[in-house]
Design a protein around this motif. Structure first.
Motif, PDB file in Angstrom:
ATOM      1  N   HIS A  74       2.858 -15.333   5.349  1.00  0.00           N
ATOM      2  CA  HIS A  74       1.932 -14.236   5.165  1.00  0.00           C
ATOM      3  C   HIS A  74       0.556 -14.439   5.641  1.00  0.00           C
ATOM      4  N   ILE A  79      -1.742 -10.770   2.594  1.00  0.00           N
ATOM      5  CA  ILE A  79      -1.990 -11.449   1.258  1.00  0.00           C
ATOM      6  C   ILE A  79      -3.020 -10.565   0.583  1.00  0.00           C
ATOM      7  N   LEU A  82      -1.277  -7.432  -0.632  1.00  0.00           N
ATOM      8  CA  LEU A  82      -0.578  -7.259  -1.440  1.00  0.00           C
ATOM      9  C   LEU A  82      -1.102  -7.618  -2.793  1.00  0.00           C
ATOM     10  N   ASP A  83      -2.327  -8.514  -2.641  1.00  0.00           N
ATOM     11  CA  ASP A  83      -2.840  -8.486  -3.770  1.00  0.00           C
ATOM     12  C   ASP A  83      -3.784  -7.286  -4.489  1.00  0.00           C
ATOM     13  N   ALA A  88       3.113  -8.538  -5.108  1.00  0.00           N
ATOM     14  CA  ALA A  88       3.579  -9.782  -4.706  1.00  0.00           C
ATOM     15  C   ALA A  88       5.109 -10.092  -5.322  1.00  0.00           C
ATOM     16  N   SER A  89       5.042  -9.740  -6.608  1.00  0.00           N
ATOM     17  CA  SER A  89       6.281  -9.637  -7.323  1.00  0.00           C
ATOM     18  C   SER A  89       7.296  -8.715  -6.938  1.00  0.00           C
TER      19      SER A  89
END
Length: 92
Positions: A74, A79, A82-83, A88-89
């Motif tokens: 990534h 990142i 996604l954060d 992320a999960s």
């Protein structure tokens, strides 16, 4: 996008933008390669820009391929997005 098949797994290396302007072309390339029924690794290390359309495309790949999809390397923009959306999960 660079596509390679190694040991029955499709490796897709993405570089540059993964935005609304790019996802339709990426999906077309994957469909033409007949790759939507085999395991896939998406290397995100070269992604320099991603927007919600790019994120939605990755989510659609996850829903289609399930555990057969693996994201790796990534980049920082990936990142951060996604954060931001706490996903992320979702991708494992």
């Amino acid at each position: 996008m660079q596509l390679n098949v190694e040991s029955g797994t499709l490796l897709a290396r993405l570089s540059g933008s993964l935005t609304i302007y790019d996802v339709a072309e990426l999906q077309t390339q994957l469909t033409e390669a007949g790759s939507m029924d085999q395991p896939m690794i998406v290397d995100l290390g070269g992604v320099t820009d991603i927007d919600t359309a790019g994120l939605q495309w990755l989510m659609a790949l996850r829903r289609t391929l399930g555990e057969q999809l693996a994201l790796q390397n990534h980049s920082q923009p990936v990142i951060e997005l996604l954060d931001l959306y706490q996903l992320a999960s979702f991708f494992g």
